[in-house]
Design a protein around this motif. Structure first.
Motif, mmCIF file in Angstrom:
data_model
loop_
_atom_site.group_PDB
_atom_site.id
_atom_site.type_symbol
_atom_site.label_atom_id
_atom_site.label_comp_id
_atom_site.label_asym_id
_atom_site.label_seq_id
_atom_site.Cartn_x
_atom_site.Cartn_y
_atom_site.Cartn_z
ATOM 1 N N ILE A 15 0.814 -1.196 0.013
ATOM 2 C CA ILE A 15 -0.006 0.052 0.022
ATOM 3 C C ILE A 15 1.011 1.199 0.151
ATOM 4 N N GLY A 16 1.829 1.419 0.852
ATOM 5 C CA GLY A 16 2.796 2.287 0.736
ATOM 6 C C GLY A 16 3.403 2.774 -0.452
ATOM 7 N N THR A 30 1.674 3.105 6.701
ATOM 8 C CA THR A 30 1.064 1.768 5.886
ATOM 9 C C THR A 30 2.088 0.642 6.238
ATOM 10 N N VAL A 79 -3.119 2.630 8.845
ATOM 11 C CA VAL A 79 -3.748 1.578 8.161
ATOM 12 C C VAL A 79 -3.260 0.262 9.055
ATOM 13 N N ARG A 91 -4.732 -3.233 -2.892
ATOM 14 C CA ARG A 91 -3.623 -2.163 -2.582
ATOM 15 C C ARG A 91 -3.699 -0.862 -3.132
#
Length: 208
Positions: A12-13, A69, A104, A183
């Protein structure tokens, strides 16, 4: 705007870094490994740790929003998430930091565990129990602090292409169904919310 992304090296990051830069934002990306993050004139890469007060201070100082994240592939007992929360609280206090911090965790942390499907309850119990125990502690520490927080709990993460057609569910609702989400879509929500925070001090579930 200036966005700090903590845990920016993958998942996700990394998606959030790419999307933020594509939208013209300035990004500071902190990760223990920044090799997968493409260079960009609006990007500052910091090789470091989210549990290091010095590294985290360098990453978030002066930012307009912070995205946490961080993930781990470690299935064993861990204090990673609670350690990050403790460090974040210390650093934001030291900096008198007042920008939004979007964190998150995952659907199944905190009270959301009572709303899991049978399948997801089984998956977490068998493979991710220790992670979610510590993510719950992370949530508790942050939500009781002076951080301007928002807790984001995505469902089961996938590497599917973006859909931009996902559900944002505020709070816990009887009969709610939280399944898979890419993601890319989680990152899309994070950047959109960082640009215009509408759900601060709330727990947000994300699902397709």
């Amino acid at each position: 705007m200036n966005i700090a992304i903590i845990g920016a090296g993958a998942g996700i990051g990394l998606q959030a870094v790419n999307q933020a830069l594509a939208k013209g934002h300035f990004v500071t990306a902190l990760s223990t490994n920044t090799d997968q993050i493409p260079n960009h004139p609006n990007l500052i890469k910091i090789n470091g740790s989210a549990v290091s007060p010095l590294d985290l201070k360098h990453a978030i100082g002066g930012s307009d929003a912070v995205l946490i994240t961080v993930g781990t592939k470690n299935k064993k007992a861990t204090t990673l998430f609670s350690d990050i929360a403790t460090t974040l609280i210390k650093v934001t206090n030291d900096l008198n930091f007042s920008s939004p911090v979007l964190v998150v965790t995952g659907f199944g942390a905190g009270e959301s565990k009572n709303y899991l499907s049978f399948f997801m309850r089984t998956v977490i119990s068998l493979f991710l129990k220790e992670q979610y125990v510590n993510k719950t502690i992370m949530e508790e520490l942050i939500t009781k602090s002076a951080v301007k927080w928002e807790i984001i709990r995505p469902g089961m993460l996938t590497d599917a292409a973006n859909t931009s057609n996902y559900k944002v569910i505020s709070g816990l609702q009887k009969g709610m169904k939280v399944g898979k989400i890419s993601r890319f879509d989680v990152a899309d929500f994070l950047i959109t919310e960082a640009e215009n925070p509408k759900l601060l001090f709330q727990y947000i579930a994300l699902t397709n």
